[in-house]
Design a protein around this motif. Structure first.
Motif, PDB file in Angstrom:
ATOM      1  N   LEU A  81      10.794  13.239  -0.093  1.00  0.00           N
ATOM      2  CA  LEU A  81      10.177  13.915  -0.898  1.00  0.00           C
ATOM      3  C   LEU A  81       9.637  15.170  -0.219  1.00  0.00           C
ATOM      4  N   THR A  82       9.501  14.981   1.105  1.00  0.00           N
ATOM      5  CA  THR A  82       9.059  16.090   1.985  1.00  0.00           C
ATOM      6  C   THR A  82      10.043  17.452   1.919  1.00  0.00           C
ATOM      7  N   ASN A  83      11.408  16.944   2.136  1.00  0.00           N
ATOM      8  CA  ASN A  83      12.320  17.905   2.239  1.00  0.00           C
ATOM      9  C   ASN A  83      12.640  18.782   1.226  1.00  0.00           C
ATOM     10  N   ARG A  84      12.159  18.698  -0.040  1.00  0.00           N
ATOM     11  CA  ARG A  84      12.236  19.712  -1.060  1.00  0.00           C
ATOM     12  C   ARG A  84      10.981  20.391  -1.201  1.00  0.00           C
ATOM     13  N   ASN A  85      10.954  21.607  -1.419  1.00  0.00           N
ATOM     14  CA  ASN A  85      10.008  22.340  -1.762  1.00  0.00           C
ATOM     15  C   ASN A  85       9.099  22.207  -3.082  1.00  0.00           C
ATOM     16  N   ILE A  86       8.781  21.010  -3.252  1.00  0.00           N
ATOM     17  CA  ILE A  86       8.155  20.672  -4.577  1.00  0.00           C
ATOM     18  C   ILE A  86       6.799  19.928  -4.421  1.00  0.00           C
ATOM     19  N   VAL A  87       6.779  18.990  -3.509  1.00  0.00           N
ATOM     20  CA  VAL A  87       5.467  18.051  -3.233  1.00  0.00           C
ATOM     21  C   VAL A  87       4.664  18.526  -2.272  1.00  0.00           C
ATOM     22  N   CYS A  88       3.404  18.368  -2.633  1.00  0.00           N
ATOM     23  CA  CYS A  88       2.511  19.120  -1.860  1.00  0.00           C
ATOM     24  C   CYS A  88       1.471  17.880  -1.061  1.00  0.00           C
ATOM     25  N   GLY A  89       1.642  16.690  -1.738  1.00  0.00           N
ATOM     26  CA  GLY A  89       1.095  15.738  -1.182  1.00  0.00           C
ATOM     27  C   GLY A  89       1.562  14.314  -1.668  1.00  0.00           C
ATOM     28  N   ILE A  90       1.357  13.275  -0.614  1.00  0.00           N
ATOM     29  CA  ILE A  90       2.073  11.884  -0.936  1.00  0.00           C
ATOM     30  C   ILE A  90       0.876  10.957  -0.550  1.00  0.00           C
ATOM     31  N   ALA A  91       0.719   9.770  -1.624  1.00  0.00           N
ATOM     32  CA  ALA A  91      -0.101   8.697  -0.986  1.00  0.00           C
ATOM     33  C   ALA A  91       0.581   7.369  -1.294  1.00  0.00           C
ATOM     34  N   SER A  92       0.563   6.702  -0.269  1.00  0.00           N
ATOM     35  CA  SER A  92       1.633   5.504  -0.403  1.00  0.00           C
ATOM     36  C   SER A  92       0.726   4.130  -0.061  1.00  0.00           C
ATOM     37  N   GLU A  93       1.056   3.092  -0.912  1.00  0.00           N
ATOM     38  CA  GLU A  93       0.517   1.836  -0.318  1.00  0.00           C
ATOM     39  C   GLU A  93       0.317   1.538   1.051  1.00  0.00           C
ATOM     40  N   GLU A  94       1.532   1.961   1.761  1.00  0.00           N
ATOM     41  CA  GLU A  94       1.591   1.707   2.999  1.00  0.00           C
ATOM     42  C   GLU A  94       0.851   2.524   4.094  1.00  0.00           C
ATOM     43  N   ASN A  95       0.326   3.461   3.650  1.00  0.00           N
ATOM     44  CA  ASN A  95      -0.588   4.754   4.428  1.00  0.00           C
ATOM     45  C   ASN A  95      -1.969   4.621   4.134  1.00  0.00           C
ATOM     46  N   ASP A  96      -2.905   4.640   5.361  1.00  0.00           N
ATOM     47  CA  ASP A  96      -4.342   4.471   4.895  1.00  0.00           C
ATOM     48  C   ASP A  96      -4.805   5.691   4.290  1.00  0.00           C
ATOM     49  N   ASP A  97      -4.229   6.960   4.564  1.00  0.00           N
ATOM     50  CA  ASP A  97      -4.782   8.259   3.937  1.00  0.00           C
ATOM     51  C   ASP A  97      -3.440   8.898   3.427  1.00  0.00           C
TER      52      ASP A  97
END
Ligand code: AHM
Ligand code: MG
Length: 334
Positions: A81-97
């Motif tokens: 998701l990071t490698n395409r220039n589309i997404v500015c933020g990701i929240a995941s159940e696996e990450n605290d923040d």
């Protein structure tokens, strides 16, 4: 529009104009999810063959660092998701923040945030039971040009522009909606292509399956206890059948096809239940509503709840419309 032998790639392009903002970015975003799904599918399918189900941080027999599959799935989705220039933020159940993505010009110009549970039900992997990925996509509410903030992630589910799940089961399927119905695509593993196999999926209004972890019965609220007894009573179309895999994606997928209700209520052990509003309930609720079903916390539609924190939990009632309404009536009358 759907047609025979249509691939997911073709479907995304052909239906792009349905989306109100229609710049092609959402299509590219769903394409990147399609790619990550294939990578994760490949790893999940090997789980029984290679020693990768051990604890993260251990070293395997080849001296390679081991990643648990849920960590691997998280990393795969984040990097794709990071490698395409589309997404500015990701929240995941696996990450605290949440993760902030600057974008290629390092200008924070990207418009979409993705929230996900990269491998739900991962405790089932060791016993060869289906697991899934759940994702939810929003447009940011803060203006592009500055880093995303928590506000971009704490939007009511009603604001979702797309949501879906991937089920790594007897076959691997990607099921998603952009607010124009729900379509399911099955992976042909021989050639790595998803084909439209389940166009316009619909929850039957009524079913005969109830899915709840009855081991917790004694801890459930009275309304849920009474509804379970109602499901078990002898009546015209009852008792219902009890089916509970303990893997949310699989339980919802089956109930959407056959008709049924899934319940993860609050209990005296877990005051807000177990499932996460942002990563599990909102995307499943969007799919359920788009498929003619319903999803609530027992009282209020899930999509109308205003999240207050990233990892918030919420009771979850989801499935065939008339069944959810019946369960809600037991909740409000007890
Ligand atoms: P997880 O996100 O830690 O995998 O937990 C979510 C899973 C769901 O897939 C499933 O419906 C539920 O937990 C089962 O919980 P329980 O074992 O309490 O019935
Ligand atoms: Mg989960």
């Amino acid at each position: 529009m759907s047609r025979k032998n249509q691939t997911l790639g073709e479907f995304i392009i052909e239906n792009q104009s349905e989306f109100q903002y229609s710049s092609g970015e959402l299509s590219r975003l769903i394409n990147s999810i399609r790619l990550a799904a294939k990578v994760v599918n490949h790893e999940v399918n090997k789980a029984g063959l290679v020693d990768i189900v051990g604890a993260a941080g251990e070293t395997n027999i080849q001296g390679e660092d081991q990643q648990k599959l849920d960590v691997m799935a998280n990393n795969t989705f984040i990097s794709t998701l990071t490698n395409r220039n589309i997404v500015c933020g990701i929240a995941s159940e696996e990450n605290d923040d949440f993760i902030t993505i600057e974008g290629q010009g390092e200008d924070h110009k990207n418009k979409y945030v993705v929230l996900m549970d990269p491998l739900d039900g991962s405790s089932n992997i060791d016993v060869n039971v289906s697991v899934g990925t759940i994702f939810s996509i929003y447009r940011r509410v803060t203006p592009p040009g500055s880093p995303v903030t928590l506000e971009d992630f704490l939007q009511p589910g009603r604001n979702q522009v797309a949501a879906g799940y991937i089920i790594y089961g007897t076959s691997t399927m990607l099921v998603y909606t952009t607010g124009h119905g729900v379509n399911g695509f099955t992976l042909n593993p021989a050639i790595g292509t998803f084909y439209l196999s389940h166009p316009n999926m619909q929850f039957p209004d009524m079913g005969n399956i109830y899915s709840v972890n009855e081991g917790n019965y004694n801890h459930f609220p009275n309304g849920v206890k009474k509804y379970i007894k109602y499901c078990q009573e002898e009546a015209e179309n009852r008792p219902y059948t009890s089916r509970y895999i303990g893997s949310l994606v699989s339980d919802i997928h089956r109930n959407m096809i056959k008709g049924g209700i899934y319940i993860y209520p609050k209990s005296s052990k877990a005051m807000n239940g177990k499932l996460r509003l942002l990563y599990e309930c909102n995307p499943m609720a969007f799919i359920a509503e788009q498929a003619g079903g319903k999803a609530s916390d027992g009282f209020t539609p899930i999509l109308d709840l205003k999240p207050t924190e990233l990892h918030e939990r919420v009771p979850f009632f989801c499935g065939s419309r008339l069944m959810v309404e019946k369960a809600e009536s037991f909740m409000s009358n007890s």
